[in-house]
Motif scaffolding. Structure first.
Motif, PDB file in Angstrom:
ATOM      1  N   ALA A 229       0.900  -1.252  -0.134  1.00 25.51           N
ATOM      2  CA  ALA A 229      -0.150  -0.046  -0.016  1.00 25.51           C
ATOM      3  C   ALA A 229       1.159   1.302   0.103  1.00 25.51           C
ATOM      4  O   ALA A 229       0.544   2.394  -0.657  1.00 25.51           O
TER       5      ALA A 229
ATOM      6  N   LEU B  20      -6.534  -3.963   1.752  1.00 28.02           N
ATOM      7  CA  LEU B  20      -5.387  -3.303   0.927  1.00 28.02           C
ATOM      8  C   LEU B  20      -6.118  -2.091   0.085  1.00 28.02           C
ATOM      9  O   LEU B  20      -5.765  -1.155  -0.081  1.00 28.02           O
TER      10      LEU B  20
ATOM     11  N   LEU C  89      -4.927   1.968   0.740  1.00 28.95           N
ATOM     12  CA  LEU C  89      -4.534   2.831  -0.217  1.00 28.95           C
ATOM     13  C   LEU C  89      -4.964   4.308  -0.166  1.00 28.95           C
ATOM     14  O   LEU C  89      -4.086   5.352  -0.628  1.00 28.95           O
TER      15      LEU C  89
END
Length: 227
Positions: free
Chosen positions: A44, A74, A78
């Protein structure tokens, strides 16, 4: 890197035994890869650094649709950064994920991403207040988890104190809800607040503690001085 690339990369780093353990632990019917959080954190971080925001938004949207545990985590990771401008599209995407939440780990990561956007624009509390009336338990719970930054201010400004009291008002409407996750969210909010504003927590427990489940009262009072 597209969503298929991400799935292949993380699948190669997964562990079948760990995936089975995660499935038993989280109790949500979806695919698990058996990938540790530090691996997700590193990926990430790299994607946040390397991809333009518009590309990241599209990637996160695609990752979420896979319904794979680590891939959804994930997707949320982000956006766990303080500065995103403009961030309206990110905030909208985070909101769109809430109805799909059905387990605490993914829900918490979504809320952690949302915390950054809420702190950046506190007027969004108006939207979060609508969540408190949702029929979806995880959305109601998110209203408290996403506002946890308001428990951590040591020297809040008058506007921040008003926001803190507003959120405590939401928590007060939750104490009659017997769902374990809702009770735990109330307790979590109060416990964290007690480290910075014990009088408000004590007053809340005097007024509402008898309605809370015993375990929630105990968690909420963990850091309060003994009576």
């Amino acid at each position: 890197m597209n969503s298929d690339d991400v799935i292949v990369r993380l699948s190669l780093q997964g562990d079948g035994e760990k995936a089975a353990q995660m499935a038993r632990y989280h109790k949500a019917d979806r695919r698990y890869l058996g990938v540790a959080n530090p691996v997700l954190n590193d990926l990430a971080r790299d994607l946040r650094r390397d991809l333009p925001l518009e590309v990241r938004i599209d990637l996160a949207r695609d990752l979420w649709t896979t319904d794979i545990h680590e891939i959804r985590v994930l997707a949320a990771k982000l956006f766990t950064q303080a500065r995103i401008r403009p961030d309206e599209a990110v905030w909208s995407l985070i909101q769109s994920w809430l109805p799909d939440c059905d387990a605490w780990a993914i829900a918490d990561h979504v809320c952690m991403a949302g915390q950054k956007r809420l702190v950046a624009e506190p007027a969004r509390l108006d939207t979060v207040e609508d969540w408190t009336r949702s029929d979806h338990m995880w959305t109601r719970r998110a209203a408290l988890v996403i506002t946890l930054p308001w428990t951590k201010q040591n020297h809040p400004k008058p506007a921040e104190l008003a926001q803190r009291d507003r959120i405590l008002g939401w928590a007060a409407t939750y104490v009659t809800d017997r769902d374990w996750f809702i009770q735990k969210a109330v307790a979590w909010w109060l416990r964290d607040l007690s480290k910075h504003d014990a009088p408000r927590v004590q007053a809340f427990l005097v007024e509402h503690g008898a309605t809370m489940k015993p375990f929630a009262r105990k968690v909420a009072a963990k850091y309060l001085p003994a009576p």
